[in-house]
Design a protein around this motif. Structure first.
Motif, PDB file in Angstrom:
ATOM      1  N   ALA A 184      20.532  33.697  57.271  1.00  0.00           N
ATOM      2  CA  ALA A 184      19.107  33.392  57.066  1.00  0.00           C
ATOM      3  C   ALA A 184      18.833  31.899  57.262  1.00  0.00           C
ATOM      4  N   MET A 185      19.734  31.081  56.754  1.00  0.00           N
ATOM      5  CA  MET A 185      19.582  29.631  56.867  1.00  0.00           C
ATOM      6  C   MET A 185      19.598  29.180  58.332  1.00  0.00           C
TER       7      MET A 185
ATOM      8  N   SER B 294      28.637  19.068  63.619  1.00  0.00           N
ATOM      9  CA  SER B 294      27.994  19.567  64.843  1.00  0.00           C
ATOM     10  C   SER B 294      28.772  20.708  65.476  1.00  0.00           C
TER      11      SER B 294
ATOM     12  N   GLN C 140      32.629  16.821  75.668  1.00  0.00           N
ATOM     13  CA  GLN C 140      31.967  18.124  75.720  1.00  0.00           C
ATOM     14  C   GLN C 140      32.855  19.239  75.163  1.00  0.00           C
TER      15      GLN C 140
ATOM     16  N   HIS D   6      25.590  19.126  59.852  1.00  0.00           N
ATOM     17  CA  HIS D   6      25.106  17.915  60.518  1.00  0.00           C
ATOM     18  C   HIS D   6      26.249  16.949  60.817  1.00  0.00           C
ATOM     19  N   LEU D   7      27.249  16.920  59.965  1.00  0.00           N
ATOM     20  CA  LEU D   7      28.369  16.000  60.181  1.00  0.00           C
ATOM     21  C   LEU D   7      29.307  16.492  61.278  1.00  0.00           C
TER      22      LEU D   7
ATOM     23  N   LYS E 150      24.547  19.707  55.090  1.00  0.00           N
ATOM     24  CA  LYS E 150      25.206  18.407  55.265  1.00  0.00           C
ATOM     25  C   LYS E 150      26.404  18.525  56.210  1.00  0.00           C
TER      26      LYS E 150
ATOM     27  N   GLN F  47      32.612  15.167  71.241  1.00  0.00           N
ATOM     28  CA  GLN F  47      31.327  15.489  71.878  1.00  0.00           C
ATOM     29  C   GLN F  47      31.235  14.849  73.259  1.00  0.00           C
TER      30      GLN F  47
ATOM     31  N   LYS G 106      18.862  30.986  60.949  1.00  0.00           N
ATOM     32  CA  LYS G 106      17.659  31.475  61.626  1.00  0.00           C
ATOM     33  C   LYS G 106      16.417  30.700  61.186  1.00  0.00           C
ATOM     34  N   ASP G 107      16.302  30.463  59.869  1.00  0.00           N
ATOM     35  CA  ASP G 107      15.121  29.760  59.342  1.00  0.00           C
ATOM     36  C   ASP G 107      14.980  28.370  59.960  1.00  0.00           C
ATOM     37  N   PHE G 108      16.087  27.657  60.010  1.00  0.00           N
ATOM     38  CA  PHE G 108      16.015  26.238  60.390  1.00  0.00           C
ATOM     39  C   PHE G 108      16.512  25.960  61.805  1.00  0.00           C
ATOM     40  N   PHE G 109      16.702  27.040  62.588  1.00  0.00           N
ATOM     41  CA  PHE G 109      17.090  26.882  63.988  1.00  0.00           C
ATOM     42  C   PHE G 109      18.341  26.023  64.156  1.00  0.00           C
ATOM     43  N   PHE G 110      19.309  26.187  63.273  1.00  0.00           N
ATOM     44  CA  PHE G 110      20.570  25.472  63.489  1.00  0.00           C
ATOM     45  C   PHE G 110      21.139  25.909  64.835  1.00  0.00           C
ATOM     46  N   ASP G 111      21.583  24.936  65.604  1.00  0.00           N
ATOM     47  CA  ASP G 111      22.073  25.215  66.951  1.00  0.00           C
ATOM     48  C   ASP G 111      23.573  25.507  66.894  1.00  0.00           C
TER      49      ASP G 111
END
Lengths: 288, 288
Positions: free
Chosen positions: B159-160, B140, B21, B137-138, B134, B18, B162-167
Motif C-alpha cells: 500500500a505504501m 534507492s 547503473q 530513500h537512502l 527513510k 548508481q 502504491k500510495d506514494f509512487f515509490f519507484d
C-alpha cells in the motif's frame, strides 16, 4: 517541451534521462504561472541538465472552505510560459492520476505548522508533503525549487527532506516582486485597483521592521509596532504579524540568529502574505 | 562486503553503484538472521547487480510493552551470514543515525492495520513505514525483498509503495520453514522444548483449512473450526484465527479471490504467527 498527463509517460521520460545520468531540476507548481514560478524554472534551467515542472492543483492541501474549485487555472498560457522558461517536461496530471486509491497511509506535519498561515489552515501542509512525496518519487529530482514567498512551506519541506532522507537538494529562491515591491502571487488578480495600490505596504512594513533590527532595535514588541503602523494604513485587515526563528519557526527568546518576519493581510477577495528572512547577529557576534 | 554504520558512507557507496547503473536489491532486516532472511538475500543476489542488507532494530515499531530492549541481537554472526549469502553492503546504523532529530512529520497507516497482528500493536506499522521510507530513500533500491511470513507487513508496504509512487519493485518471498513446517523466526529461540514440538501445529492447521477450501468448502465458520481444532491441541493460547482478502485485508463476503488465512498462538515466552495465501476461484471461474 514534452507535456505529459500520465504517470507512466513521465516515468518513461525520467528513466531515459536517468540512464544518461542527467541532473534533474524540478519545479512543482499549482499553475497559473507568474514571474515567481518562471524565476524558479530559470534557476532550475541554469543548474541542471533537464527541467521538469509539474502543474497540479492539489485538492489535499485545500481546506473545505478554501478556493480549490476557484483557484485560477490557465493551462494553455502556462504551457507557453513554461516552454519559454526552458522547461523540458511539463507534468500536468489530473486528480485521479495523483490519487488513484483512497490513501492507506497519511502524512501529518507535527512541527513548523501551528504558526503563520499554517495555524489557520489545518491539514494544509499534510496535503503539501503528501503530494510532494509522490512527485519527488515520480521525478527523482537532483534539485527542487521553491520560492521563499511561501517561507513556511519551504521550512516544512526542509523538515520533510531531513526527516525522511530524501536524496535531493532543496533550493529556496528569493521572492520575486513587482516594481513597487508587491510579492508576485497568483492571487494578486483578485485585488481591486485600490487594494492593488495599497498592497505594497506589506513589503514596506517588513523592510521597516528589518531596518529597525539592523539598526540595533532588539525589542520585539517595538518591531511589531513598526510593522503594524505601516499595515494599518491599508484598507486590508491584518491577519498576522509574526516573528520567529527560521526554519524552525519557533518563538524567539531574543532577536538573534536566522529570523523570519512575516505578515498576512486580508483584502476583500484575496489574502496576501509576505516575509523577510535575515540574519541577526548574536550579541557579541559583531565583534568576531 | 562493506559494513557501514553511517548514512554518508552508505550514500557514497550507493552513488558509485548508481553511476554504474547497477540494479540494487535491498533486504531490510532487524538482524538475528535466520534462513528466512538469507533466502531473501539469495533471491536478491540472483536478481540484482548488488545486494544491500540493513540491520536495524527500529524502536519506532515496538510498543512500550514490547521487546525492543530484549529483541535478540548478534551482529558478529549476522555479518558472517550476510557475507556468505552474497550481501555487498551491510548497513548497520544506530538509532541516533536513523532518527537524527525529533520527527517533524509522522506517517500513519490507516488501512490494513486493524486486523491480524496490527490490531494489538497500535502504531507498529506507522514505525515500519517510517523507517522503510527513510531506508528506501537512502538505498534507492530497484527491488526490495520481504518474507510473506509477515504477510500483513507485505500488505502495508504494498500500500505504501502504491500510495506514494515509490519507484521500486516489491518482491514477496514465500515463508521459509523448518522440516516439520514451523515458519522460521528470530523468536523461535524463545520456545521451550515442548512448545517447539507443538509449534508446527500452526502450519498444519493452516494447511488443513486451505485443503478444505480447495476441496470445495465455502463456509468460513467451518474453515475456522477446522483450524481451531488443530491449534487447541497445543499448550499455546490461540491469539487469532483470521481470514481476509489479500492484500486488502478486508473481511470476505464470500470465500473467493486472493485469500489469506492467518493464525497467531501465544506460547509462554513467544507469540508465533503463520499464514497461507492462496487463490480461491470465483464461482463460475473454474468453468473458464
Amino acid at each position: 517541451m514534452n507535456v505529459v498527463t500520465h504517470i507512466h509517460e513521465l516515468k518513461e521520460l525520467i528513466k531515459q534521462h536517468q540512464e544518461k545520468q542527467h541532473s534533474i531540476g524540478f519545479v512543482p507548481t499549482m499553475g497559473f504561472l507568474h514571474e515567481g514560478h518562471l524565476t524558479l524554472a530559470k534557476e532550475a534551467r541554469s543548474q541542471n541538465d533537464i527541467v521538469v515542472m509539474s502543474i497540479f492543483v492539489n485538492p489535499l492541501q485545500f481546506g473545505p472552505n478554501e478556493d480549490f474549485e476557484s483557484y485560477p487555472r490557465d493551462m494553455e498560457r502556462d504551457q507557453r510560459l513554461a516552454e519559454a522558461a526552458g522547461v523540458d517536461i511539463l507534468f500536468t496530471p489530473d486528480v485521479k492520476e495523483m490519487y488513484q486509491n483512497e490513501p492507506s497511509i497519511t502524512m501529518t506535519v507535527q512541527k513548523r505548522t501551528d504558526v503563520l498561515c499554517g495555524k489557520k489552515r489545518p491539514g494544509h501542509f499534510d496535503g503539501v508533503v503528501t503530494v510532494l512525496t509522490k512527485l519527488f518519487h515520480l521525478v527523482s529530482p537532483t534539485n527542487v525549487y521553491f520560492g521563499l514567498k511561501d517561507a513556511q512551506q519551504v521550512a516544512v519541506i526542509d523538515a520533510m527532506i531531513k526527516d525522511f532522507f530524501f536524496d535531493l537538494h532543496l533550493v529556496s529562491v528569493p521572492t520575486v516582486r513587482e516594481e513597487d515591491g508587491l510579492a508576485k502571487s497568483s492571487r494578486n488578480v483578485y485585488l481591486s485597483e485600490k487594494e492593488r495600490q495599497e498592497a505594497p505596504a506589506l513589503y514596506r512594513a517588513l523592510k521597516k521592521g528589518r531596518s529597525a533590527v539592523e539598526n540595533g532595535e532588539r525589542d520585539v514588541s517595538r518591531v511589531y509596532q513598526l510593522i503594524e503602523e505601516e499595515l494599518v494604513q491599508t484598507c486590508g485587515e491584518i491577519d498576522y504579524i509574526e516573528i520567529y526563528s527560521y526554519p524552525e519557526l519557533e518563538p524567539l527568546q531574543q532577536l538573534a540568529g536566522q529570523v523570519i518576519m512575516a505578515v498576512a493581510v486580508k483584502f476583500s477577495r484575496a489574502r496576501l502574505i509576505d516575509n523577510v528572512i535575515f540574519h541577526v547577529p548574536e550579541s557579541g557576534e559583531k565583534h568576531v
